[in-house]
Write a protein that holds these residues in place. Sequence first.
Motif, mmCIF file in Angstrom:
data_model
loop_
_atom_site.group_PDB
_atom_site.id
_atom_site.type_symbol
_atom_site.label_atom_id
_atom_site.label_comp_id
_atom_site.label_asym_id
_atom_site.label_seq_id
_atom_site.Cartn_x
_atom_site.Cartn_y
_atom_site.Cartn_z
ATOM 1 N N ALA A 1 42.894 43.249 43.237
ATOM 2 C CA ALA A 1 43.760 42.088 43.009
ATOM 3 C C ALA A 1 43.654 41.097 44.173
ATOM 4 O O ALA A 1 43.572 39.875 43.956
ATOM 5 N N ILE A 2 43.659 41.586 45.411
ATOM 6 C CA ILE A 2 43.523 40.702 46.569
ATOM 7 C C ILE A 2 42.147 40.046 46.570
ATOM 8 O O ILE A 2 42.014 38.852 46.858
ATOM 9 N N GLN A 3 41.155 40.804 46.224
ATOM 10 C CA GLN A 3 39.796 40.259 46.169
ATOM 11 C C GLN A 3 39.686 39.188 45.084
ATOM 12 O O GLN A 3 39.123 38.113 45.317
ATOM 13 N N ASP A 4 40.226 39.468 43.902
ATOM 14 C CA ASP A 4 40.158 38.512 42.797
ATOM 15 C C ASP A 4 40.955 37.241 43.095
ATOM 16 O O ASP A 4 40.615 36.157 42.604
ATOM 17 N N ALA A 5 42.014 37.371 43.881
ATOM 18 C CA ALA A 5 42.840 36.215 44.229
ATOM 19 C C ALA A 5 42.224 35.403 45.366
ATOM 20 O O ALA A 5 42.787 34.379 45.769
#
Length: 480
Positions: free
Chosen positions: A262-266
């Motif tokens: 999620a952090i990577q995708d954001a």
Amino acid sequence: MMTRLAALLLIILCFFLLPDRFIEPPPIANSWLTTGDEQHLLEKQQAKLFQDDKQDKPTIYIDKDETYQQMEGFGAAMTGSSAYLLEHKLTTQERDTLFQDLFTDSGIQLSYLRHTIGASDYSVDDTGNPSSYTYADQQGTPEDPLQHFSIAPDQTVMNMLKQAKISNPELQLMGTPWTAPPWLKYGEPTYNGSYLNYTDQRTYEIYADYFIQYLKAYQEEGLPVDMLSVQNEPQFETAAYPSMSMGATEQQYFIQHFLGPAIQDADLETAILAYDHNWENSKDYAETVLNGVSDYTAGTAYHCYAGNPEDAEEIHQLHPDKGIYFTECSGGAWSENFGDNLSWLMDQVIIGTTRNWAKTVLLWNLALDETGGPTNGGCTNCRGVVTIDSQTSSIKKNVEYYALGHISKFVQPGAKRISSTQLPQIATVAFYDASKGETILLAANSGNSSQTFQLSEGKHYLQYTLPPQSAITFTWKDAA
């Protein structure tokens, strides 16, 4: 012509025959001293010139070529209680003066602050009364479970974080949750204790989104979060204050499949830390998480309340590519002797953690009042880095202020730890700041008698006698 040539030859000959000290002048060391009797409190001493003559004294050798971890910062926690006292119990002028002392180079220049994601055992409302909350206390619709998400309850904390960043624009932030929203927990909703509802896999998806919304909301406030730990003290839960347990396998699963992606995708740059609990019994937990989520984690975080800093060395040996971070320790009324506290903080926290690979050293509450509060169900006799009297607004700089200052004022983020020898009675840690061409050495004498030693810098030496239960920081520049 011959006269000029002879003169030139004489100059060249003299150059090669001159003693080394004329080619490389000895450095001048500045130093700052704190003594256990409180007669000197981070007090600058008279500058001393390194000498060429070596004495028959115990010697601390520095080796700038042997480097270890790169430091990221030093500081404490801007808890809700700390923020309340800073905003509501001080005048603007008093607060500005204190922030100068805390965050600028005229004071101890703290470079890192931790804050709690939602409530902790030190969270209060604007009247100073206990307050438990998360950013999504009310569950939304199945389509939008976080529709009521808001960081508004953190307004006072954010105000003080912003003020701190004005004082030190390079200040970095770490966020840590004590609890997830109660409706994401198993069984009856509660702030205090329990664990995530593992029976519903959507729990982890929603909770990961909760973190993303928090990171984005803080970023929009001008408070980008540099580091994030997944759960404060995941091996402990209590009915007394906001808390939540999270086993190692569950934390690994959550990071691997939900939070990390999620952090990577954001497209956020926030680093994830695992564990965030005591040194003691940390190996199995940290190893379980790191073995499973190495791509998503920057390392592991530790507290001081059980075990010792050498326990983190095991994790470093197993995962040398991952950072060690020290993120919490508190003093309190259980130990009030300044000299004893200074010695313990130096041996275990300031020197002990950094010699065992810690890239940060963060203490617990930045500020508490004269009663060790206000609290939200936690420790009733803890001590802040500073004490703000809730009745008179007077400010006391505690032993933690001076202990932190011995490293935070001089070792800036980016400096690297370098080799320094330990002596039987003198604990040391050294750093080199390439941007300044400066060496920093911190030495502490925790014994009950003065200790004389000498520093070695190349072919130059400096002799010093350190009083009992005292600490000193030396700095010196490279030879020009």
